[in-house]
Each structure stands twice: as structure tokens, then as C-alpha cells.
Write a protein that holds these residues in place. Structure first.
Motif, PDB file in Angstrom:
ATOM      1  N   VAL A  49       0.859  -1.182   0.000  1.00 20.50           N
ATOM      2  CA  VAL A  49       0.000   0.000   0.000  1.00 20.50           C
ATOM      3  C   VAL A  49       0.896   1.232   0.000  1.00 20.50           C
ATOM      4  N   PRO A  50       0.720   2.159  -0.946  1.00 20.08           N
ATOM      5  CA  PRO A  50       1.625   3.313  -1.026  1.00 20.08           C
ATOM      6  C   PRO A  50       1.460   4.260   0.160  1.00 20.08           C
ATOM      7  N   GLY A  51       2.535   4.976   0.501  1.00 16.24           N
ATOM      8  CA  GLY A  51       2.513   5.948   1.584  1.00 16.24           C
ATOM      9  C   GLY A  51       3.877   6.064   2.218  1.00 16.24           C
ATOM     10  N   VAL A  52       4.062   7.146   3.001  1.00 12.97           N
ATOM     11  CA  VAL A  52       5.356   7.353   3.669  1.00 12.97           C
ATOM     12  C   VAL A  52       5.232   7.394   5.188  1.00 12.97           C
ATOM     13  N   GLY A  53       3.996   7.292   5.730  1.00 10.16           N
ATOM     14  CA  GLY A  53       3.836   7.256   7.175  1.00 10.16           C
ATOM     15  C   GLY A  53       3.733   8.608   7.824  1.00 10.16           C
ATOM     16  N   LEU A  54       3.211   9.616   7.105  1.00 10.31           N
ATOM     17  CA  LEU A  54       3.052  10.949   7.691  1.00 10.31           C
ATOM     18  C   LEU A  54       1.589  11.375   7.835  1.00 10.31           C
ATOM     19  N   GLY A  55       0.678  10.723   7.106  1.00 11.08           N
ATOM     20  CA  GLY A  55      -0.713  11.156   7.095  1.00 11.08           C
ATOM     21  C   GLY A  55      -1.365  11.146   8.470  1.00 11.08           C
ATOM     22  N   LEU A  56      -1.195  10.056   9.223  1.00 12.91           N
ATOM     23  CA  LEU A  56      -1.820   9.958  10.544  1.00 12.91           C
ATOM     24  C   LEU A  56      -1.168  10.909  11.540  1.00 12.91           C
ATOM     25  N   VAL A  57       0.133  11.144  11.393  1.00 15.16           N
ATOM     26  CA  VAL A  57       0.822  12.097  12.269  1.00 15.16           C
ATOM     27  C   VAL A  57       0.237  13.495  12.063  1.00 15.16           C
ATOM     28  N   ILE A  58       0.054  13.881  10.806  1.00 14.81           N
ATOM     29  CA  ILE A  58      -0.517  15.193  10.487  1.00 14.81           C
ATOM     30  C   ILE A  58      -1.957  15.275  11.005  1.00 14.81           C
ATOM     31  N   THR A  59      -2.732  14.211  10.777  1.00 17.66           N
ATOM     32  CA  THR A  59      -4.130  14.202  11.223  1.00 17.66           C
ATOM     33  C   THR A  59      -4.237  14.387  12.730  1.00 17.66           C
ATOM     34  N   LYS A  60      -3.413  13.652  13.483  1.00 14.38           N
ATOM     35  CA  LYS A  60      -3.473  13.772  14.933  1.00 14.38           C
ATOM     36  C   LYS A  60      -3.055  15.162  15.388  1.00 14.38           C
ATOM     37  N   SER A  61      -2.064  15.747  14.740  1.00 14.03           N
ATOM     38  CA  SER A  61      -1.631  17.100  15.103  1.00 14.03           C
ATOM     39  C   SER A  61      -2.753  18.107  14.877  1.00 14.03           C
ATOM     40  N   ILE A  62      -3.479  17.964  13.772  1.00 15.09           N
ATOM     41  CA  ILE A  62      -4.589  18.876  13.485  1.00 15.09           C
ATOM     42  C   ILE A  62      -5.692  18.721  14.530  1.00 15.09           C
TER      43      ILE A  62
END
Length: 590
Positions: A546-559
Motif C-alpha cells: 500500500v503506497p505511503g510514507v507514514g506521515l498522514g496519521l501524524v498530520i491528522t493527529k496534530s490537526i
């Protein structure tokens, strides 16, 4: 312990002695035998008392010897049969013939009758009173029985009736005394056995207690050795109110305070910043109306109290007032029955780690910023080349140009994510707060994701989107957060699966709750704690490419956290994942 063993031995010996209901037949027969032997010797040695009837005297000796032989035999057999009473009855008969042989009714040895009567009367049971009375009557009347005549004088008749009655009364008294003695003997024996058993139990308990005390001492020595050996971490123990009860050398070295200063005198709260404790208390969201006696300490131990392990970053204060960051693990301290008696705090100084992380964030921010400008330039020139009407491109060239443009856009998005994470690590990012409708934000995110979902064969739906529900927040940032969750759900859901986005208002605290539920690959339980770590990717993602770099959930939680909310996740591998986003309705934290 020696005195207890000696006492136990003495009681055991006493119990063996009193466990015998009566002396041996030979021992009981000794008084009668000695008295009968003395009477025979006196009769033979004294001419004035001479033997008047030699046959009866000889018969007395024969029966006496027989009674002794029977006593020896019964003693040797060790029997407790009632047949043993033959011995005193034979002795009584021997005394009767002694009276016949030494003067008959005028014999001086009539008093010897009492000796066998005592033995007979002491046997258990009232019947032996009558046996003793009957035997006495026979012994008293034996002179008349031998000669075959009845008493001719009144005193002889009186003696023949009164003497047996007196001996019968004596036998009754002896029988009753013997009965009472047997009852007392049984009580004493039972008491002695109880005492012996109790003392044996006490000795066993004392031995076990001593063994337990030795084991406890060894455990304490081992614990103290471990605590003393740990010098890189501060190990601090408290009671249920926060008063410090354990302070290892690592704590003394890290915080500049000795165990004598802290144990029993200081509170764990003295090491913390008040603002951090207050912020943590707000995050716990106690139910309305709940009374918290010690909110500061509860902020530290609430998760541990509920049985959930927690490792959290705090700021500790040294004795000189300087502050430094620490990573603290909190666990409950329980006794042998599982009751919580306090808490253990294991703190690690992460000053160096924080500095390294800061340098890394600065580097990422710098590199990302420097990459954004040339990428924007590249995309601009690619657009110019594609729209140049003077020099139109061939179809193959347009294909190549499209590939380059898509990869540049992807790289630009990655640079944007890196910049965003660097901003959050540096202390936050700006929010444009306004009254927004979360339902509209969700609808926009789902509409944007539908083409990708249709291509992947995943059904996307929405439920419970009240149009009147409003919150305070940054519409763009919240849209970005929901976009991330929905796109992730689609990526991790196989063809034929579904993704559902829901919105509801909680009744308990008035918060808005947004859920993104999928029927996808799921996340291993052991990896849930690492899910919001930068660049982390679950094994299900890597295994299924599955493509991705592992930053999406980090950004979501920060928001979400910037809006004063929480982001939780629950997942079952192979069944799906649910992300729950909770936001306050009033105002966001800037």
C-alpha cells in the motif's frame, strides 16, 4: 524455637502416658498380693495366730499364686478385656479361704477384703458395684459355707449382712470416683492432644513465617540492589496520595535531591510543572460533577489506576530550579492480594533525544523549504511546455510530460507534509478559526475521494450528518485531516469492501464525534501504539504494497490536537479499522 520443640516433646510424652486407661493387671494386683503374702507369713510365724484349718490355708496359698499368675498372663497379653477381673475375684476367694484357715469368723485378716473390692469397684460400669458386694458377702460367709452350717449367734448374722452392705457402699463410692476420674482423664487427654496439635501448628506457622520473612528479606535486598544499580533512570515510588516512598540513586543523581530529603517528606508533584498537570487534567475529561480530590496527582496516575500502561513526556524540575524533559512510565504498585498501594514512576532523561529530534525537524524543515521552490519552478515550466501553442507536443511527449508532472506534484505534496510535521514539532501551526459545519467538511472529503474509491472498487457512504451542527475550527485543516482518514481507509480496503464516515453529537460532554470505519486489512494489535509515529508503516501496509510514507496519521493527529480534540483507533487484523475523531464545539486551541 528450641523451647517450643522441648515443650512439644513434653506434651507428646504426657499424651502417651495418659493415653493408657488403667494400670497393668499386675500393677493393680501388687497391693493385694503383698497384703496376702504378709498375712500368710504372719500366720505361719505367729503361734498365737496359728493356722486352724490347714487345708483351707493351703487352698488360700494355691488360689493366691494362681491369681498372681493370671495377673502376669493378662499383663503379658496386654489385653483390656473384662476377663481380667478374674484376678481380683480370685484374690477375694483366696482371702475368704485365708479367713477360714486362720480362725474363721474371728480371723484378723477380714480387712484384706477391701483390696480386691477396690479393684472390682473401679471397673467401668455400675454392675461392678453389685459384683463387689456379692463377692464380699461370699468372702464374709465363707467360714459358714465351708462347714455347712448357718450362723448360730445374732452378731454373726449381723456381721454377715452389715459387712457386705458396707463394702457395697464403699464399692459404689469408688465406682463413682473412678467414673469421674475417667471422664477427667478423657478431657485431659483431649486437651493435651489439642494443645499438642495447636503447638505443632504454631511451630509450623512459625517455621513458615520465618521462611517467608527470610524470602521477603532476600526479595527486599534484591529489589534494593536493582534500584541502587539503576543510575541512568530515576525510579520513584509513591503512596496513594503522591507522597514519595522510594527514591533510588538514579533519582538523586538526576534531580539533585537525596533520599533523606524526599522519602516521606516530599510529593511527586513538586517535580512537575503546574501548567503541564493542568493541561493533562483537561485532557482526561472527567464526567460533569465528578469530584477529584487531588487533580494534579490524578493527572499523573489516572491511566495506571485504570490498568492502562502509559509512557508520557513531562518536564521535571531539579533542586536548583532548572528544568529538563523526561519520559515517564507509570505503573501501579500492588500488594499480594492485588490491591493498589501506590505507584512507581520510572523517568528517563530525554534531553539529548529532544535536541536530536529538534535538529532533525529543523533539517527537515530546511530541506523541505529549499525543495519547495525548485519543485514549484519545475511544475511551472512543465505547465508552460504543455500549454505552448507555438511548439505543440506530440502525444508521446505529452504522456512523458504527464508522468513527470504527476511525480512532481507527488513530491511537492510530500514536501508539504514534511514542512507541516516540522511546524508541529516546532511548536504548532496557525489556524484560521471560524464557525464551520462538520457535515459539509465530511461531504466535501467524501466527494473528493469517490473517484478514487470507484476505481478501487470500494463503496463509500455517509451517515448521520446533521446540517444544523456547528463547531469552531479551521475548515481547511479539518478537511485535510478527514481527507487523510478517508483516503487511508480506501487504500487499506480490498475491492468489494466499504468505508463509512459518520457524524454524531455526544450526550455526555457535548463533543462532536466523527468516525471513519472500513472493512479493510486492519492493523496488528501490537502496532497500534506506534501508529502515530512519523514514518511508521504497519506490516499490513508493507506486506500488501500500500503506497505511503507514514506521515498522514501524524498530520491528522496534530490537526485534531490543535483543535483541542482526540484521535483514537481500534482495529482487528483482517476485519477492519475504526478511527474516532472527537472535537469540542466551542473553540479551538491556537
Amino acid at each position: 524455637m528450641t523451647s517450643q520443640s522441648a515443650t512439644l516433646a513434653r506434651l507428646s510424652k504426657l499424651s502417651r502416658l495418659i493415653s493408657v486407661d488403667s494400670p497393668s493387671p499386675l500393677l493393680k494386683h501388687v497391693p493385694t498380693t503383698v497384703a496376702l503374702l504378709l498375712a500368710i507369713v504372719i500366720s505361719l510365724a505367729s503361734p498365737s495366730l496359728g493356722v486352724s484349718q490347714p487345708p483351707a490355708f493351703v487352698l488360700c496359698i494355691a488360689i493366691g499364686v494362681a491369681s498372681v499368675a493370671l495377673a502376669v498372663w493378662f499383663t503379658h497379653r496386654g489385653t483390656d478385656s473384662r476377663m481380667v477381673t478374674i484376678v481380683p475375684l480370685a484374690a477375694l476367694l483366696a482371702i475368704a479361704f485365708l479367713r477360714v484357715g486362720t480362725g474363721g469368723t474371728s480371723s484378723l485378716f477380714s480387712a484384706l477384703i477391701i483390696l480386691p473390692v477396690i479393684w472390682i469397684a473401679s471397673e467401668e460400669g455400675r454392675r461392678w458395684i453389685f459384683v463387689a458386694g456379692l463377692g464380699t458377702a461370699v468372702a464374709v460367709m465363707m467360714p459358714f459355707i465351708v462347714i455347712g452350717e448357718l450362723p448360730s449367734e445374732g452378731p454373726e448374722w449381723v456381721r454377715g449382712f452389715v459387712s457386705p452392705l458396707v463394702f457395697t457402699a464403699v464399692a459404689a463410692i469408688i465406682n463413682e470416683i473412678s467414673r469421674q476420674n475417667r471422664v477427667q482423664l478423657k478431657s485431659i487427654r483431649a486437651l493435651a492432644e489439642d494443645l499438642e496439635s495447636s503447638l505443632a501448628d504454631s511451630v509450623g506457622q512459625a517455621t513458615q513465617l520465618r521462611r517467608s520473612a527470610d524470602e521477603l528479606q532476600k526479595a527486599n535486598e534484591l529489589t534494593n540492589s536493582v534500584l541502587d544499580a539503576v543510575t541512568e533512570q530515576a525510579i520513584i515510588g509513591t503512596d496513594l496520595t503522591g507522597t514519595i516512598t522510594v527514591w533510588n540513586p538514579g533519582a538523586a543523581s538526576m534531580l539533585g535531591r537525596t533520599a533523606q530529603e524526599m522519602i516521606g517528606h516530599a510529593s511527586i508533584l513538586e517535580l512537575h510543572r503546574e501548567d503541564e498537570l493542568e493541561n493533562r487534567s483537561r485532557e482526561l475529561n472527567y464526567p460533569p460533577g465528578a469530584t477529584v480530590l487531588n487533580p494534579g496527582f490524578s493527572a499523573l496516575v489516572e491511566s495506571a489506576r485504570l490498568g492502562v500502561g502509559e509512557i508520557r513526556d513531562w518536564t521535571y524540575r531539579r533542586s536548583d530550579g532548572s528544568e529538563f524533559p523526561v519520559e515517564v512510565a507509570v505503573t501501579p504498585r500492588v500488594n499480594s492480594v492485588g490491591t493498589t498501594r501506590g505507584y512507581i514512576f520510572v523517568a528517563t532523561d530525554i534531553t539529548q533525544s529532544v535536541e536530536v529530534s529538534r535538529f532533525k525537524d529543523e533539517f527537515i524543515g530546511l530541506v523541505s523549504h529549499e525543495l519547495r521552490t525548485p519543485l514549484s519552478s519545475i511544475l511551472g515550466y512543465l505547465e508552460l511546455m504543455r500549454d505552448d501553442s507555438d511548439s505543440p507536443l506530440a502525444d508521446e511527449q505529452k504522456l512523458y510530460l504527464g508522468v513527470a508532472e504527476r511525480n512532481a506534484q507527488r513530491l511537492l505534496g510530500l514536501v508539504g507534509d514534511l514542512l507541516f510535521t516540522a511546524q508541529t514539532s516546532a511548536g504548532g501551526f496557525p489556524l484560521k478559526v471560524d464557525d464551520i459545519s462538520p457535515g459539509d467538511v465530511i461531504s466535501a472529503a467524501v466527494d473528493s475521494a469517490r473517484p478514487i474509491a470507484e476505481t478501487a472498487g470500494v463503496h463509500v457512504e455517509m451517515e448521520g450528518l446533521p446540517s444544523a451542527l456547528m463547531i469552531r475550527g479551521d475548515k481547511s485543516r479539518l478537511g485535510q485531516a478527514i481527507d487523510n482518514l478517508v483516503s487511508n481507509a480506501i487504500k487499506f480496503t480490498p475491492r468489494g469492501g466499504s468505508v463509512c464516515v459518520g457524524l454524531a453529537e455526544r450526550d455526555d460532554d457535548g463533543r462532536v464525534e466523527i468516525t471513519v470505519r472500513d472493512t479493510g486489512l486492519g492493523i496488528p494489535a501490537a502496532e497500534l501504539d506506534q501508529l502515530f509515529t512519523r514514518f511508521f508503516r504497519a506490516t499490513t501496509a508493507t506486506a500488501n504494497a500500500v503506497p505511503g510514507v507514514g506521515l498522514g496519521l501524524v498530520i491528522t493527529k496534530s490537526i485534531v490536537q490543535a483543535h483541542g480534540g482526540e484521535l483514537d483507533v481500534s482495529s482487528v487484523e483482517g476485519e477492519g479499522t475504526v478511527f474516532t475523531l472527537r472535537l469540542p464545539q466551542d473553540a479551538a486551541r491556537l
